[in-house]
Motif scaffolding. Sequence first.
Motif, PDB file in Angstrom:
ATOM      1  N   UNK A   1       0.826  -1.205   0.000  1.00 51.52           N
ATOM      2  CA  UNK A   1       0.000   0.000   0.000  1.00 51.52           C
ATOM      3  C   UNK A   1       0.860   1.255   0.000  1.00 51.52           C
ATOM      4  N   UNK A   2       0.198   2.390  -0.249  1.00 49.78           N
ATOM      5  CA  UNK A   2       0.862   3.681  -0.084  1.00 49.78           C
ATOM      6  C   UNK A   2       0.584   4.224   1.320  1.00 49.78           C
ATOM      7  N   UNK A   3       1.297   5.269   1.674  1.00 51.91           N
ATOM      8  CA  UNK A   3       1.112   5.892   2.986  1.00 51.91           C
ATOM      9  C   UNK A   3      -0.269   6.531   3.117  1.00 51.91           C
ATOM     10  N   UNK A   4      -0.962   6.723   1.980  1.00 52.59           N
ATOM     11  CA  UNK A   4      -2.294   7.333   1.989  1.00 52.59           C
ATOM     12  C   UNK A   4      -3.421   6.299   2.098  1.00 52.59           C
ATOM     13  N   UNK A   5      -3.063   5.036   2.244  1.00 54.00           N
ATOM     14  CA  UNK A   5      -4.057   3.959   2.227  1.00 54.00           C
ATOM     15  C   UNK A   5      -4.654   3.724   3.613  1.00 54.00           C
TER      16      UNK A   5
ATOM     17  N   UNK B   1       4.461   2.559   0.945  1.00 52.91           N
ATOM     18  CA  UNK B   1       5.349   3.355   0.114  1.00 52.91           C
ATOM     19  C   UNK B   1       4.878   4.803   0.067  1.00 52.91           C
ATOM     20  N   UNK B   2       5.796   5.687  -0.245  1.00 51.50           N
ATOM     21  CA  UNK B   2       5.509   7.119  -0.252  1.00 51.50           C
ATOM     22  C   UNK B   2       4.575   7.523  -1.379  1.00 51.50           C
ATOM     23  N   UNK B   3       4.711   6.884  -2.545  1.00 52.15           N
ATOM     24  CA  UNK B   3       3.948   7.294  -3.723  1.00 52.15           C
ATOM     25  C   UNK B   3       3.349   6.081  -4.428  1.00 52.15           C
TER      26      UNK B   3
ATOM     27  N   UNK C   1       6.053   0.067  -8.743  1.00 53.28           N
ATOM     28  CA  UNK C   1       7.359  -0.529  -9.048  1.00 53.28           C
ATOM     29  C   UNK C   1       7.641  -1.701  -8.109  1.00 53.28           C
ATOM     30  N   UNK C   2       7.333  -1.514  -6.835  1.00 51.20           N
ATOM     31  CA  UNK C   2       7.591  -2.566  -5.846  1.00 51.20           C
ATOM     32  C   UNK C   2       6.685  -3.774  -6.065  1.00 51.20           C
ATOM     33  N   UNK C   3       5.416  -3.527  -6.391  1.00 53.14           N
ATOM     34  CA  UNK C   3       4.483  -4.629  -6.638  1.00 53.14           C
ATOM     35  C   UNK C   3       4.957  -5.459  -7.828  1.00 53.14           C
TER      36      UNK C   3
END
Length: 255
Positions: A129-133, A188-190, A196-198
């Motif tokens: 996930x992102x930090x906004x999740x 992740x931050x963005x 990219x990581x997924x």
Amino acid sequence: MRLNSIMEAYVKQNLENDIATIEFFHPAKNSLPGIILAQLANTITEVGHNPEVKVIILKSGGDSAFCAGASFQELINIDDAATGKVFFSGFANVINAMRKCPKFIIVRIQGKTVGGGVGIAAAADYCMATKNAAIKLSELNVGIGPFVVSPAIERKMGVSAMSQIAIDANTFYEASWAKDKGLYATIYETVEALDEAVQQFAEYLCTYNPEAMTEMKKIFWRGTEDWDALLAERAAISGRLVLSDFTKETLKKFK
């Protein structure tokens, strides 16, 4: 497959280099009406039994909310318990499809997720996930409860964390909290860094023995063999409660 009957909503799949990507979308913050839930469950089952697939990525479209949960329009239109059970069984069918799928499923969470979306995250074999999740279980706000998704959430996060977010139904809990409780493996931050990581992680998993991954998945989900019946029972509870005077009055605000 595009479903023009509900605007631009869709469920689609793509297979490339042994990785199947399943994506769902709805213009109302990726909410989940019954037709999308059915398509999603069927697609997960179909892709899971494709011998050309080694790993599955499950994601939603857009770059804002991952999932807004149940479609309020459909909730408003439910007028009998049988229809209610059918609707909530849609979430049960998605979770059970993920549970039974013989391939690892990586769920990619780009933004906030509510209700049934938290259930999908919890049913992942690996969730990124992102930090906004941030997450929220808002069901008590409308007079029902997260009955169908709670077994998956409890399995992943524990009874304490699940009950906390189910009771505190007005609060979004940050992605860092969800990671600490075991829902997310990494954050992740963005969105770009997440994607990219997924992709890299999915490619890495493709180097594993597919038979070993299938056997590991059976072990991960041991003890859930009764979920076909359990989640059907939970769907019936939600289908009954959505007809209550409290819920009907609350849902009028969303018309």
